[in-house]
Write a protein that holds these residues in place. Structure first.
Motif, PDB file in Angstrom:
ATOM      1  N   LYS A 748      -7.600  -9.977 -24.977  1.00  0.00           N
ATOM      2  CA  LYS A 748      -8.741 -10.776 -25.447  1.00  0.00           C
ATOM      3  C   LYS A 748      -8.648 -10.962 -26.955  1.00  0.00           C
ATOM      4  O   LYS A 748      -7.952 -10.222 -27.660  1.00  0.00           O
ATOM      5  CB  LYS A 748     -10.068 -10.127 -25.064  1.00  0.00           C
ATOM      6  CG  LYS A 748     -10.388  -8.848 -25.820  1.00  0.00           C
ATOM      7  CD  LYS A 748     -11.767  -8.327 -25.428  1.00  0.00           C
ATOM      8  CE  LYS A 748     -12.135  -7.058 -26.218  1.00  0.00           C
ATOM      9  NZ  LYS A 748     -13.470  -6.550 -25.866  1.00  0.00           N
ATOM     10  N   LEU A 749      -9.343 -11.974 -27.429  1.00  0.00           N
ATOM     11  CA  LEU A 749      -9.412 -12.260 -28.862  1.00  0.00           C
ATOM     12  C   LEU A 749     -10.857 -12.636 -29.175  1.00  0.00           C
ATOM     13  O   LEU A 749     -11.371 -13.640 -28.666  1.00  0.00           O
ATOM     14  CB  LEU A 749      -8.472 -13.408 -29.231  1.00  0.00           C
ATOM     15  CG  LEU A 749      -8.402 -13.780 -30.716  1.00  0.00           C
ATOM     16  CD1 LEU A 749      -7.790 -12.645 -31.537  1.00  0.00           C
ATOM     17  CD2 LEU A 749      -7.562 -15.045 -30.899  1.00  0.00           C
ATOM     18  N   LEU A 770     -17.794 -23.332 -28.097  1.00  0.00           N
ATOM     19  CA  LEU A 770     -16.876 -22.219 -28.354  1.00  0.00           C
ATOM     20  C   LEU A 770     -17.305 -20.966 -27.606  1.00  0.00           C
ATOM     21  O   LEU A 770     -18.497 -20.647 -27.500  1.00  0.00           O
ATOM     22  CB  LEU A 770     -16.811 -21.921 -29.849  1.00  0.00           C
ATOM     23  CG  LEU A 770     -16.204 -23.021 -30.721  1.00  0.00           C
ATOM     24  CD1 LEU A 770     -16.311 -22.658 -32.194  1.00  0.00           C
ATOM     25  CD2 LEU A 770     -14.738 -23.259 -30.348  1.00  0.00           C
ATOM     26  N   ALA A 771     -16.332 -20.230 -27.123  1.00  0.00           N
ATOM     27  CA  ALA A 771     -16.579 -18.960 -26.444  1.00  0.00           C
ATOM     28  C   ALA A 771     -16.709 -17.833 -27.469  1.00  0.00           C
ATOM     29  O   ALA A 771     -16.220 -17.948 -28.606  1.00  0.00           O
ATOM     30  CB  ALA A 771     -15.435 -18.666 -25.479  1.00  0.00           C
ATOM     31  N   ASP A 772     -17.353 -16.751 -27.069  1.00  0.00           N
ATOM     32  CA  ASP A 772     -17.427 -15.578 -27.942  1.00  0.00           C
ATOM     33  C   ASP A 772     -16.106 -14.821 -27.937  1.00  0.00           C
ATOM     34  O   ASP A 772     -15.731 -14.206 -28.943  1.00  0.00           O
ATOM     35  CB  ASP A 772     -18.552 -14.638 -27.479  1.00  0.00           C
ATOM     36  CG  ASP A 772     -19.925 -15.279 -27.606  1.00  0.00           C
ATOM     37  OD1 ASP A 772     -20.102 -16.084 -28.544  1.00  0.00           O
ATOM     38  OD2 ASP A 772     -20.787 -14.997 -26.765  1.00  0.00           O
ATOM     39  N   THR A 773     -15.432 -14.896 -26.799  1.00  0.00           N
ATOM     40  CA  THR A 773     -14.188 -14.143 -26.641  1.00  0.00           C
ATOM     41  C   THR A 773     -13.217 -14.950 -25.788  1.00  0.00           C
ATOM     42  O   THR A 773     -13.605 -15.529 -24.764  1.00  0.00           O
ATOM     43  CB  THR A 773     -14.432 -12.792 -25.937  1.00  0.00           C
ATOM     44  OG1 THR A 773     -15.417 -12.072 -26.659  1.00  0.00           O
ATOM     45  CG2 THR A 773     -13.150 -11.969 -25.881  1.00  0.00           C
ATOM     46  N   MET A 774     -11.993 -15.014 -26.241  1.00  0.00           N
ATOM     47  CA  MET A 774     -10.909 -15.558 -25.407  1.00  0.00           C
ATOM     48  C   MET A 774     -10.345 -14.417 -24.571  1.00  0.00           C
ATOM     49  O   MET A 774     -10.012 -13.350 -25.108  1.00  0.00           O
ATOM     50  CB  MET A 774      -9.776 -16.121 -26.276  1.00  0.00           C
ATOM     51  CG  MET A 774      -9.977 -17.525 -26.774  1.00  0.00           C
ATOM     52  SD  MET A 774      -8.634 -18.021 -27.904  1.00  0.00           S
ATOM     53  CE  MET A 774      -7.175 -17.704 -26.905  1.00  0.00           C
ATOM     54  N   GLN A 775     -10.220 -14.633 -23.271  1.00  0.00           N
ATOM     55  CA  GLN A 775      -9.612 -13.609 -22.412  1.00  0.00           C
ATOM     56  C   GLN A 775      -8.528 -14.253 -21.562  1.00  0.00           C
ATOM     57  O   GLN A 775      -8.729 -15.324 -21.002  1.00  0.00           O
ATOM     58  CB  GLN A 775     -10.669 -12.963 -21.509  1.00  0.00           C
ATOM     59  CG  GLN A 775     -11.694 -12.146 -22.260  1.00  0.00           C
ATOM     60  CD  GLN A 775     -12.555 -11.308 -21.322  1.00  0.00           C
ATOM     61  OE1 GLN A 775     -12.121 -10.901 -20.255  1.00  0.00           O
ATOM     62  NE2 GLN A 775     -13.794 -11.054 -21.737  1.00  0.00           N
ATOM     63  N   TRP A 776      -7.387 -13.606 -21.495  1.00  0.00           N
ATOM     64  CA  TRP A 776      -6.291 -14.123 -20.680  1.00  0.00           C
ATOM     65  C   TRP A 776      -5.412 -12.983 -20.210  1.00  0.00           C
ATOM     66  O   TRP A 776      -5.511 -11.852 -20.705  1.00  0.00           O
ATOM     67  CB  TRP A 776      -5.490 -15.168 -21.436  1.00  0.00           C
ATOM     68  CG  TRP A 776      -4.599 -14.640 -22.541  1.00  0.00           C
ATOM     69  CD1 TRP A 776      -3.264 -14.384 -22.475  1.00  0.00           C
ATOM     70  CD2 TRP A 776      -4.985 -14.315 -23.888  1.00  0.00           C
ATOM     71  NE1 TRP A 776      -2.782 -13.937 -23.676  1.00  0.00           N
ATOM     72  CE2 TRP A 776      -3.819 -13.886 -24.569  1.00  0.00           C
ATOM     73  CE3 TRP A 776      -6.191 -14.353 -24.579  1.00  0.00           C
ATOM     74  CZ2 TRP A 776      -3.825 -13.491 -25.905  1.00  0.00           C
ATOM     75  CZ3 TRP A 776      -6.204 -13.959 -25.907  1.00  0.00           C
ATOM     76  CH2 TRP A 776      -5.030 -13.543 -26.560  1.00  0.00           C
ATOM     77  N   ILE A 793       1.391 -13.525 -34.208  1.00  0.00           N
ATOM     78  CA  ILE A 793       0.784 -14.749 -34.741  1.00  0.00           C
ATOM     79  C   ILE A 793      -0.631 -14.936 -34.203  1.00  0.00           C
ATOM     80  O   ILE A 793      -1.579 -15.205 -34.960  1.00  0.00           O
ATOM     81  CB  ILE A 793       1.665 -15.973 -34.401  1.00  0.00           C
ATOM     82  CG1 ILE A 793       2.984 -15.907 -35.187  1.00  0.00           C
ATOM     83  CG2 ILE A 793       0.921 -17.270 -34.709  1.00  0.00           C
ATOM     84  CD1 ILE A 793       4.014 -16.921 -34.732  1.00  0.00           C
ATOM     85  N   VAL A 794      -0.820 -14.780 -32.895  1.00  0.00           N
ATOM     86  CA  VAL A 794      -2.143 -14.968 -32.289  1.00  0.00           C
ATOM     87  C   VAL A 794      -3.130 -13.938 -32.835  1.00  0.00           C
ATOM     88  O   VAL A 794      -4.293 -14.252 -33.121  1.00  0.00           O
ATOM     89  CB  VAL A 794      -2.038 -14.882 -30.753  1.00  0.00           C
ATOM     90  CG1 VAL A 794      -3.432 -14.869 -30.120  1.00  0.00           C
ATOM     91  CG2 VAL A 794      -1.228 -16.049 -30.204  1.00  0.00           C
ATOM     92  N   ALA A 795      -2.650 -12.712 -33.015  1.00  0.00           N
ATOM     93  CA  ALA A 795      -3.535 -11.635 -33.472  1.00  0.00           C
ATOM     94  C   ALA A 795      -3.966 -11.802 -34.919  1.00  0.00           C
ATOM     95  O   ALA A 795      -5.093 -11.434 -35.294  1.00  0.00           O
ATOM     96  CB  ALA A 795      -2.836 -10.289 -33.281  1.00  0.00           C
ATOM     97  N   HIS A 796      -3.105 -12.362 -35.761  1.00  0.00           N
ATOM     98  CA  HIS A 796      -3.359 -12.357 -37.205  1.00  0.00           C
ATOM     99  C   HIS A 796      -3.539 -13.744 -37.820  1.00  0.00           C
ATOM    100  O   HIS A 796      -3.676 -13.864 -39.034  1.00  0.00           O
ATOM    101  CB  HIS A 796      -2.222 -11.617 -37.920  1.00  0.00           C
ATOM    102  CG  HIS A 796      -2.099 -10.192 -37.502  1.00  0.00           C
ATOM    103  ND1 HIS A 796      -1.112  -9.749 -36.630  1.00  0.00           N
ATOM    104  CD2 HIS A 796      -2.850  -9.103 -37.803  1.00  0.00           C
ATOM    105  CE1 HIS A 796      -1.256  -8.459 -36.431  1.00  0.00           C
ATOM    106  NE2 HIS A 796      -2.303  -8.039 -37.128  1.00  0.00           N
ATOM    107  N   ASN A 797      -3.526 -14.774 -37.018  1.00  0.00           N
ATOM    108  CA  ASN A 797      -3.662 -16.128 -37.552  1.00  0.00           C
ATOM    109  C   ASN A 797      -5.084 -16.414 -38.032  1.00  0.00           C
ATOM    110  O   ASN A 797      -5.295 -17.184 -38.972  1.00  0.00           O
ATOM    111  CB  ASN A 797      -3.238 -17.152 -36.489  1.00  0.00           C
ATOM    112  CG  ASN A 797      -3.275 -18.568 -36.998  1.00  0.00           C
ATOM    113  OD1 ASN A 797      -2.773 -18.857 -38.081  1.00  0.00           O
ATOM    114  ND2 ASN A 797      -3.879 -19.462 -36.233  1.00  0.00           N
TER     115      ASN A 797
END
Length: 1019
Positions: A748-749, A770-776, A793-797
């Protein structure tokens, strides 16, 4: 008499030279007239980019090609949009020169056939025959399919063919003057050309056996079978010494010298390699001095030739020099001898078994260490791990079906083997199956079919690797096509080129005549034909369907056959002379052969090779880039969604803010490190890992080990766990190695909506979406280095840079992010919108419609699709289909959001810019969806027109398949039949629902008719 001989000899020489230059002019003008005006698909974009900015292309490197390309690029006079045209012209000029040398080669061989000995002069009839043979053979090759294809784009095979032509012409020059003082200068020239050619392509090395046999036949008075076999074996040894000794082991020994100087003596990187090269130069100089002083001419010639090969091979110094300069394109970053050795030997592509190895059903039973892998550290070479070779439970001699468990395409390769050989599931392959595969697929399908394209004829340019019976990609003489009920898509296509087998017949006649009259010369041509054809098949050992047709690899073999086409003129003249006088026989044979072969080839092949109006590669790449938001990170994968983008960006400066990341390279530590630096106008990627965390041998692959963690875990925490050096984050494997592992697949992000809006990912009015959290869910059971970098990249972008994927990328490469990918043109943009729980959000049909509309309708370029004289199969299938899908998705998204007026404008934009073609059933299906959208938007005229277009294509295909059904049920393209009838039914219903009763009735009647015709397929 002597004066007459001198005059005639001079006349022949002058005519021969002028005719050769005439061939050059005809060929070069032809290629320039049909030249692609910009970048082409496949490797061309990379080659032009690397030439223009002197960068490092993919393995094994083409340094001389890059330097020559740079010289031609300067003709653009600063106009970046013309760079590709002038590098393409390099291929055109090189190809024209190849034809010139081919002409002189044919006339040299023809003269030996016509004249009784070299001191005889040619009378007018003999002169006509010799020059005529050269013109027919050279101009025939000018217009052959494969050679012409490479002559009009920036690809290595045009210059490689020129090298082949020069060395073979040079050995014939040597043979003609071998008894004269200084004749061995031709041998030295050949050696130098072979060295130079390594910097272009390795194909030229395959001329060595033929050249060696010319030398043997000329220098030995007692020619016999035993001597010939020994000479042939020596030629193979010479080939091996050049390929593996000079080209490979020179760098290998330089690497170990460097290792000693750096790690043991504490000197700088490169010091040992330089010392080795100096030692090598001294040894060669000393050997030459010794051979002169002791009067050893053979040794002297050998050493001088080796020296000149090295001089030509010296172009490779370009590679480490430019790699050290940190160019934008810097494949493998080969700035030291160890990396350069791996680069030259293409280690990134894996090893291919040749004489011994496993079948596809062999199981890995053990691993063995076969050496240490070294990488360049801060001040010394470091151990990057051990090279591992797999041990299989059984091996075989001459493995051809060799795809193994370690191959990422193993499953689909095995399926193809079984389908091709009609093997049952569970049936173990035998040596008989292995040989059947060799002859039926590797030799016939992937060589003989290409040969027949060039000299018998071709149906179309579609890929035909997977079937010997389908018309697509197959050969045809055209003689029996009238009774085959061929579809109009074939007979009206630009690449339908039946040659009535006339070039083949003339070539076979020439080969027979050559063997009959001068067996030794014919054997030399046969060796050239074999080594540049079948020998490549055996060496490359292709293990299943290739990304594209590989006919360009065998152009040297087709070149050799063209020599026999030329000599066929002499054979025909000799046959005709039985009935007619010598003058009529000579002129008549030449005229007949010229019309029957070169003129026929030119007429039939021109339409399928005139690229002068095609701009699709350039504009499709432009569309990828223009679809990206500002400062985007664009993930690509394959050749055709990467190389043309590199060209557009590196050469023409289009969207330099976009960072192109090719995922097929992202597993290399060198590439990740490059991505951590600035490139053009693009800032470094947000990759936080220090080099020590991902360098070669570190975290190459990390496996999933389910820790049963409830719920989803922040992607940053998972990334930190994967890159931690804490012992608690690692697991010990059977071999004693301790590695990090993936503890969960549920990621999740957490989303800060204000930051997402602030960074322009979405507009303020979209904030509530927009969602509060992206989950995949992470889709794989392991994390490779490219996945690790993507997670970083996804974690720190922090949404500071848009993250995009090309629309043609496989979903398996998207790391499970599909629920949050929204199409905005030719790319998917990662956007944290709330998910519709009622929908299947994993499907890649979601759009951000207004942004996409602006990109597609207002910014896209269309490659002159509608007016181009010729479109290649990548344009007509992959990118035409991509255009259809893009406009369909756009129209559907706009309709869903209530923008019906914009949806109609989008459909009209497609109709305005794109031709109404249906290259295959998939493009026809997408055309049906476009028509449905048109009907939905009340444009019944457009919908009906597209329905009729699809109907014409489908009925054409179904009629053809029905004729196939009459002959053999196995010949039917079942998929096309099934989809075609489904489309007919859907179009009939849709036409009725949109008040097109007459059309609906017609379509329904057609469907009923075809259902009856193909009922047997349902049984």
């Amino acid at each position: 008499m002597n004066k007459l001989y001198t005059y005639t000899a001079m006349s022949y020489k002058k005519i021969n030279n002028l005719a050769g230059w005439l061939c050059f002019a005809i060929a070069t003008i032809t290629y320039i007239l049909t030249l692609e005006p910009s970048v082409s698909f496949w490797d061309c974009g990379e080659f032009i980019s690397c030439a223009y900015r002197l960068q490092v292309s993919h393995q094994p490197g083409y340094p001389l090609f890059a330097m020559l390309g740079k010289a031609f690029s300067l003709l653009s006079m600063g106009d970046h949009t013309k760079v590709a045209y002038f590098t393409n012209m390099m291929s055109a000029v090189a190809s024209g020169a190849t034809i010139m040398f081919l002409f002189w080669t044919i006339t040299a061989l023809a003269k030996k056939l016509v004249l009784k000995d070299k001191n005889d002069f040619a009378d007018n009839n003999q002169l006509t025959m010799v020059i005529g043979a050269g013109l027919v053979g050279a101009l025939a090759f000018t217009f052959t399919d494969t050679f012409w294809f490479s002559a009009v784009e920036t690809i290595v095979f045009a210059l490689s063919s020129l090298c082949t032509a020069i060395v073979f012409w040079a050995i014939l020059k040597w043979e003609a003057h071998a008894d004269e003082p200084g004749a061995d200068k031709w041998i030295v020239l050949i050696a130098y050309m072979i060295g130079l050619s390594i910097g272009i392509h390795l194909l030229n090395l395959l001329t060595i056996p033929a050249i060696a046999m010319v030398y043997y036949f000329r220098r030995n008075k007692n020619i016999g079978l035993k001597g010939g076999i020994i000479a042939f074996l020596i030629s193979i040894v010479i080939l091996g010494l050049v390929q593996f000794g000079i080209r490979g082991y020179t760098i290998y020994f330089a690497a170990w010298f460097d290792f000693f100087f750096v790690n043991s003596l504490g000197l700088g990187f490169g010091s040992g390699a330089m010392a080795f090269l100096l030692l090598l130069a001294c040894m060669l100089a000393g050997g030459i001095w010794y051979s002169i002083r002791n009067k050893k001419p053979v040794l002297n010639l050998a050493l001088v030739c080796v020296t000149f090969i090295y001089l030509g091979y010296g172009s490779f110094i370009y590679i480490p020099i430019r790699a050290a300069a940190n160019t934008d394109l810097n494949n493998s970053h080969p700035d030291n001898a160890f990396t350069l050795y791996g680069y030259l030997n293409r280690i990134q592509y894996g090893e291919t078994p040749l004489l011994s190895g496993p079948y596809y059903d062999a199981k890995i039973v053990d691993e063995k260490e076969s050496g240490i892998i070294y990488r360049k550290g801060e001040s010394r070479y470091e151990n990057a791990g051990k090279k591992i070779d797999y041990v299989y439970d059984h091996n075989t001699f001459l493995p051809r079906m060799w795809s193994t468990e370690s191959d990422p395409y193993y499953a689909q390769n095995v399926q193809f083997y079984k389908g091709w050989l009609q093997m049952a599931d569970g049936q173990a392959p035998t040596f008989s199956d292995n040989i059947r595969w060799l002859f039926s697929w590797q030799i016939y399908q992937m060589y003989a079919r290409y040969f027949l394209w060039n000299f018998v004829g071709r149906y179309n340019e579609m890929d035909g690797q997977q079937s010997t019976t389908d018309v697509n990609g197959n050969w045809t003489s055209g003689i029996f096509d009238g009774g085959k009920h061929l579809p109009k898509s074939i007979t009206n296509g630009t690449n339908y080129a039946p040659l009535y087998a006339l070039p083949l017949v003339l070539g076979l006649l020439g080969a027979f005549y050559h063997f009959k009259r001068r067996k030794r010369d014919a054997l030399i041509i046969a060796l050239l034909f074999f080594f540049t054809g079948i020998a490549i098949v055996l060496y490359v050992n292709q293990n299943a369907v290739q990304p594209r047709e590989r006919d360009y690899s065998y152009v040297g073999s087709f070149y050799a056959f063209a020599i026999w086409i030329g000599l066929g003129v002499l054979a025909l003249a000799e046959l005709v002379r039985i009935k007619l006088n010598a003058r009529v026989a000579a002129i008549g044979s030449f005229a007949l052969c010229m019309i029957a072969v070169p003129v026929l080839l030119a007429c039939k092949e021109w339409r399928g090779h005139d690229r002068s109006t095609k701009l699709t590669p350039h504009d499709m790449a432009y569309n990828y880039l223009i679809s990206c938001p500002k400062n985007a990170i664009l993930f690509t994968y394959g050749d055709n969604d990467t190389y043309s983008l590199w060209y557009d960006q590196e050469v023409e400066g289009i969207r330099p803010d976009v960072r192109i990341v090719c995922l097929s390279l992202f597993s290399g530590d060198w590439y990740i490190r490059q991505m951590q630096g600035k490139m053009n106008a693009s800032a470094p990627l947000p990759i936080t890992m220090p080099y020590d965390k991902y360098k070669e041998g570190v975290r190459d692959v990390l496996y999933f080990n389910d820790e049963k963690i409830p719920g989803a875990v922040e992607v940053k925490d998972v990334f930190d766990f994967l890159t931690s050096d804490d012992a608690r984050t690692k697991v010990e494997y059977q071999n004693g190695e301790r590695l990090n592992f993936l503890p969960t697949k549920n990621l999740k992000l957490t989303i800060n909506a204000n930051e997402v809006v602030k960074n322009g990912v979405v507009t303020p009015d979209q904030k509530n979406k927009l969602a509060d959290t992206m989950q995949w869910k992470y889709p794989s059971n392991y994390v490779t280095k490219d996945n690790l970098a993507m997670l970083d990249i996804v974690a720190h972008n922090d949404w500071k840079r848009p993250i995009c994927f090309t629309s043609t990328m496989s979903p398996s490469s998207m790391m499970g992010l599909q629920p949050y990918l929204y199409k905005e043109g030719f790319v998917y943009h990662l956007i944290p919108f709330k998910q519709d729980t009622a929908a299947d959000n994993n499907h890649l049909t979601k759009t951000n419609p207004l942004v996409m509309y602006n990109n597609v309708v207002n910014k896209f370029k269309f490659g002159n699709y509608k007016n181009a004289k010729f479109l290649d199969n990548v344009s007509t299938t992959q990118f035409y289909l991509n255009m259809e899908v893009t406009f369909n998705d756009l129209a559907e998204g706009l309709i869903q959001d209530g923008h019906r007026d914009l949806a109609l404008k989008a459909i009209h934009k497609f109709d305005e810019q794109m031709p109404d073609i249906n290259p295959d059933i998939d493009t026809a299906a997408q055309k049906f969806f476009l028509a449905q959208s048109a009907y939905k938007l009340n444009d019944k005229e457009l919908g009906t027109r597209y329905f009729k277009s699809v109907d014409n294509f489908i009925t054409d295909q179904l009629d053809y398949n029905y004729s196939q059904l009459q002959n053999d049920k196995a010949l039917v393209d079942v998929r096309t039949v099934q989809i075609g009838m489904q489309l007919l039914g859907s179009m009939a219903d849709s036409a009725k629902n949109n008040q097109q009763a007459e059309l609906g009735k017609q379509l329904q009647a057609q469907l009923g008719d075809y259902e009856n015709k193909f009922a047997v397929l349902q049984r």
